[in-house]
Every structure is written in C-alpha cells, then in structure tokens.
Design an enzyme around this catalytic site. Sequence first.
Site, PDB file in Angstrom:
ATOM      1  N   HIS A 115      64.949  37.056  20.087  1.00  0.00           N
ATOM      2  CA  HIS A 115      64.165  36.338  19.077  1.00  0.00           C
ATOM      3  C   HIS A 115      63.832  34.925  19.559  1.00  0.00           C
ATOM      4  O   HIS A 115      64.677  34.280  20.179  1.00  0.00           O
ATOM      5  CB  HIS A 115      64.967  36.258  17.769  1.00  0.00           C
ATOM      6  CG  HIS A 115      64.232  35.590  16.652  1.00  0.00           C
ATOM      7  ND1 HIS A 115      63.190  36.193  15.981  1.00  0.00           N
ATOM      8  CD2 HIS A 115      64.395  34.353  16.098  1.00  0.00           C
ATOM      9  CE1 HIS A 115      62.735  35.365  15.052  1.00  0.00           C
ATOM     10  NE2 HIS A 115      63.448  34.251  15.111  1.00  0.00           N
TER      11      HIS A 115
ATOM     12  N   TYR B 295      39.355  54.061  29.218  1.00  0.00           N
ATOM     13  CA  TYR B 295      40.022  52.942  29.893  1.00  0.00           C
ATOM     14  C   TYR B 295      39.012  51.938  30.445  1.00  0.00           C
ATOM     15  O   TYR B 295      39.041  50.753  30.125  1.00  0.00           O
ATOM     16  CB  TYR B 295      40.785  53.459  31.113  1.00  0.00           C
ATOM     17  CG  TYR B 295      42.234  53.802  30.960  1.00  0.00           C
ATOM     18  CD1 TYR B 295      43.217  52.882  31.254  1.00  0.00           C
ATOM     19  CD2 TYR B 295      42.627  55.078  30.572  1.00  0.00           C
ATOM     20  CE1 TYR B 295      44.551  53.211  31.171  1.00  0.00           C
ATOM     21  CE2 TYR B 295      43.964  55.415  30.484  1.00  0.00           C
ATOM     22  CZ  TYR B 295      44.924  54.484  30.793  1.00  0.00           C
ATOM     23  OH  TYR B 295      46.248  54.822  30.707  1.00  0.00           O
TER      24      TYR B 295
ATOM     25  N   GLU C 162      60.844  42.386  19.919  1.00  0.00           N
ATOM     26  CA  GLU C 162      61.996  42.684  19.068  1.00  0.00           C
ATOM     27  C   GLU C 162      61.640  43.666  17.959  1.00  0.00           C
ATOM     28  O   GLU C 162      62.517  44.344  17.408  1.00  0.00           O
ATOM     29  CB  GLU C 162      62.581  41.400  18.475  1.00  0.00           C
ATOM     30  CG  GLU C 162      61.700  40.673  17.486  1.00  0.00           C
ATOM     31  CD  GLU C 162      62.336  39.369  17.004  1.00  0.00           C
ATOM     32  OE1 GLU C 162      63.349  39.435  16.298  1.00  0.00           O
ATOM     33  OE2 GLU C 162      61.810  38.282  17.359  1.00  0.00           O
TER      34      GLU C 162
ATOM     35  N   CYS D  14      42.448  48.794  39.777  1.00  0.00           N
ATOM     36  CA  CYS D  14      43.528  48.036  39.142  1.00  0.00           C
ATOM     37  C   CYS D  14      43.610  46.580  39.579  1.00  0.00           C
ATOM     38  O   CYS D  14      43.725  45.678  38.740  1.00  0.00           O
ATOM     39  CB  CYS D  14      44.879  48.683  39.446  1.00  0.00           C
ATOM     40  SG  CYS D  14      44.884  50.443  39.738  1.00  0.00           S
TER      41      CYS D  14
ATOM     42  N   GLU E 232      38.019  48.139  28.948  1.00  0.00           N
ATOM     43  CA  GLU E 232      38.550  47.031  29.759  1.00  0.00           C
ATOM     44  C   GLU E 232      37.421  46.115  30.236  1.00  0.00           C
ATOM     45  O   GLU E 232      37.492  44.884  30.086  1.00  0.00           O
ATOM     46  CB  GLU E 232      39.338  47.578  30.951  1.00  0.00           C
ATOM     47  CG  GLU E 232      40.676  48.174  30.556  1.00  0.00           C
ATOM     48  CD  GLU E 232      41.480  48.691  31.731  1.00  0.00           C
ATOM     49  OE1 GLU E 232      42.705  48.796  31.608  1.00  0.00           O
ATOM     50  OE2 GLU E 232      40.876  49.014  32.787  1.00  0.00           O
TER      51      GLU E 232
ATOM     52  N   CYS F 243      42.196  51.692  43.664  1.00  0.00           N
ATOM     53  CA  CYS F 243      43.040  50.700  42.990  1.00  0.00           C
ATOM     54  C   CYS F 243      42.887  49.319  43.594  1.00  0.00           C
ATOM     55  O   CYS F 243      42.668  48.339  42.890  1.00  0.00           O
ATOM     56  CB  CYS F 243      44.505  51.147  43.049  1.00  0.00           C
ATOM     57  SG  CYS F 243      45.649  49.944  42.324  1.00  0.00           S
TER      58      CYS F 243
ATOM     59  N   LYS G  34      40.421  44.361  38.882  1.00  0.00           N
ATOM     60  CA  LYS G  34      40.276  44.391  37.418  1.00  0.00           C
ATOM     61  C   LYS G  34      41.278  43.457  36.760  1.00  0.00           C
ATOM     62  O   LYS G  34      40.956  42.723  35.830  1.00  0.00           O
ATOM     63  CB  LYS G  34      40.456  45.826  36.933  1.00  0.00           C
ATOM     64  CG  LYS G  34      40.353  46.067  35.427  1.00  0.00           C
ATOM     65  CD  LYS G  34      41.670  45.919  34.720  1.00  0.00           C
ATOM     66  CE  LYS G  34      42.765  46.803  35.215  1.00  0.00           C
ATOM     67  NZ  LYS G  34      42.620  48.226  34.926  1.00  0.00           N
TER      68      LYS G  34
END
Length: 450
Positions: free
Chosen positions: A439, A178, A444, A49, A182, A44, A52
């Site tokens: 909003h 993944y 939403e 992660c 990516e 990671c 990346k």
Amino acid sequence: MADTQEFDLVVLGGGSGGIASARRAAEYGAKVAVVESGRMGGTCVNVGCVPKKVMWNTADLRERLHDAADYGLTVGDVSFTWATIKEKRDAYVKRLNGIYERNLGNSKVALFRGAAKFVGPNTVRVNDTILKGKHTLIATGGRPFVPNVPGAEHGITSDGFFELEDLPKRTAVLGAGYIGVEIAGILNALGSKTTVIYRGSSLLRTFDETLSKTLEEEMVKAGVEIKFNNNIKAVKKNDDGSLELELTEGSSMTVDTLLWAAGRKPNTDIGLEAAGVKLTDRGFIEVDEFQNTSQENCHALGDVCGKALLTPVAIAAGRKLVARLFNGADGLKLDYDNIPTVVFSHPPIGTIGLTEAEAKEKFGEDNIKIYKSGFTPMYHAVTERKTMTRMKLICQGPDEKVVGLHGIGIGVDEMVQGFGVAIKMGATKADLDSCVAIHPTSSEEFVTMR
C-alpha cells in the site's frame, strides 16, 4: 554446382524464436545454421514489440505532461519532434540487430544470408548453397495482411508505421486487435486526429469484455473516434496527397495516413510442398503439441504456426524443443495454458487465463465466481485528467482456483508477470488473500477483492 553443408539443426528465420532455439541448441553441442534474408531479430526487434514500446513510452510521457501543472510543475510550451524519437529508436534497433548477429557468432552458429527454400525433406537451398539438417526448424514468422480493396496500396501497415518521417495530422486505423489499438493510442496521444474503423462491435474481441469495454471508454475519452460495424470499401489518393476513404456504411472521410491493422498472415512461401510439410485450413503450418510438423524431424514455432502469436511464446517453445532434441529432455514441451500477456494500449492491459465468457462455457456459470474492482488510481488524486482502472478475478470450483486474471489501468502492464507465476502454480483466491497488500498501489486490489 551447389555447395552442400550438413548440420544437426537448420533454422529458417533469424527472429527471436529462431535465434533463441539456435543458440540454445549450440550450447548443447549441436552444429547449427540459421538462414535469414532480412534484419536480425525478426518482427519483434525491427517492426514489433521493441520499437512499438519505444513509441508507447513516448506517448505515455506526452500524456503525463498534461498532468504536470496539477503536480505543481511548470513545463511551459511543449512541442514534439517525431524525427528525434525516430532517429533514437532506429539507432537502438540497429544496435540490437548487431547484438543478435554477434551473439550467433559467439555461440558458433553459422549464419547464411538469403532466402531459404526447401528442395526436399529437411533440405534447403540458400543462394548457391544446399543445407541438409538432421532436424530443421521453421521460424519464418508472419507479415501484415492488406485487404483486397481498390486503392489499398495507398495505405501503410504496422511495418510502414515505423517508416513514417513525421506525425500524420489525421490517421485512420483499420482494425481493433492488438496492433490497431496500440498504434491508434500512440498516434492519438502524440497529437494525430485518430479514427479506428472496425467491422465488429468491440475492441479486442477475444479479450474479457470488461477490458474491451473499458478500453473503448478510455480511448473515446482521450479523443479517439471509433467507427464500429464498418469497413473500408475503397481508397482514393487526392492531388494534395490526402486519402479519401469510402466506408461500407455509406459515408466517407479524408485522412493523411491510413494504417491497415487487419491481421497478419504466415510466411510460408518456402517450398513446403517439397519439404512434405502440411498447412492448416487457415494457412498456418500444422504442428502437434511438441512443435513437430507432418514431416519427420521438421519442426515449426512462432507466428508461422498461428497460435499465441507472442515473442516470449516462440522463445520458450524453441528452447524446450531443442532441449528435447539435443539435451535428452524427453517429453518436454511448452504449456500453452495461462500465458500472461500485455496490450500496450492507453491505458495498458494485462491478462492471464480464461475470460469470463470462456470460463462460463468451460465450467458452467454455477461453478465460477467473479471478483471485480473499479477505481481511479491514486496517481489521479490531484489531477484534472482521470483514467479508470478495472480488475477482475475469475475463480472456479469450491476452492476458488484462479483461472483468469484481467486488468486495465496505469501500471497494469508491470503487475501481471508475478501473478502469472502464481496462476501457473495453481493459486486460489485464498492464496491471493493470504498475501499482505503493498500500500498504496493499484496492484493491492488483486489481493484484497471481496
């Protein structure tokens, strides 16, 4: 003669899961050792992660520069220097390596540098030292898989992506999971002519179909070429350094860089036979719901187990494990259902729970109700460039319990964490409807679908 040292817990692997487990066990008063041969932080922090996300941020900023003029901003000629972000990214990772190591010291965890091999149950050798643990924890992670085709050595893996010294002009990415989508998205956004090659017929095949189809549309629209139902038969390196790829469908193509993103395999070359630890048919370490292996007092977690290969999953599983072992939390274990996750594609994806196909198979089509929404986010109200946002709720039973939540679009990556809490608590469609919308936001839509 080897020096022998005894610990309450010996952890094999200094990645996120191993370190989190070790430090938490030490907090509970356990005497703990960690064994690591590489850079601290594991996949990671070093080649996953963290770096990346730095590159995704870079690509996202580059994409948004296309829209600057539509917002009245004059940015002039924009150039990109790969070396600049690589230097800053690598320096950031190096700082994290140091922080991880210092934190182990601060937690009074002993760090042994070297490759660990089991020489018996709950006993490992590191260089000239024998470590005996009342408990051992295998958190050795995984590594990229490289297909066995002629010339495969001319390609790079996701690890090699972070070693590139410059942006390739032409890149082929083999794989559509993944990692493949990516990295392909990053390279394309930064200016590399990018092609994704995949033996199947859809991106992210285990994800909800709405997500995979929308991502395909958006990637193609952004300039990525996708070759489905295809594979690479052979790779030849040309005199000018370029690579000639021979494809299974009979054609060939020339690229500057080939990146293998065809999956990962576990790091299990650690003497598991001597440890008495069994593997699954797929080569991962076999564990039960409590992270116990086939050997008493030997445990495993993270990518080496082959389930939910996500850094926060390994951390959570490890902390629950050591709380059970050293803090009296009997019966504590990680619940692997409804784990929120994000794919840092372009645009990003967020997902929790069952796909539509999985829900139909589990509950029956008559027992689920699907809510969908598709729109162009307000960010694009004034831009020539457009990207789509699509969202889906999968509800089950008369009370319409939410069993799946999926989204793709700008900002979705920062939306799903909170919805993950709600779904873990058993939220229904009525619960989401009862929440007043914020909003104007894309999020939403998750509380206003009809």
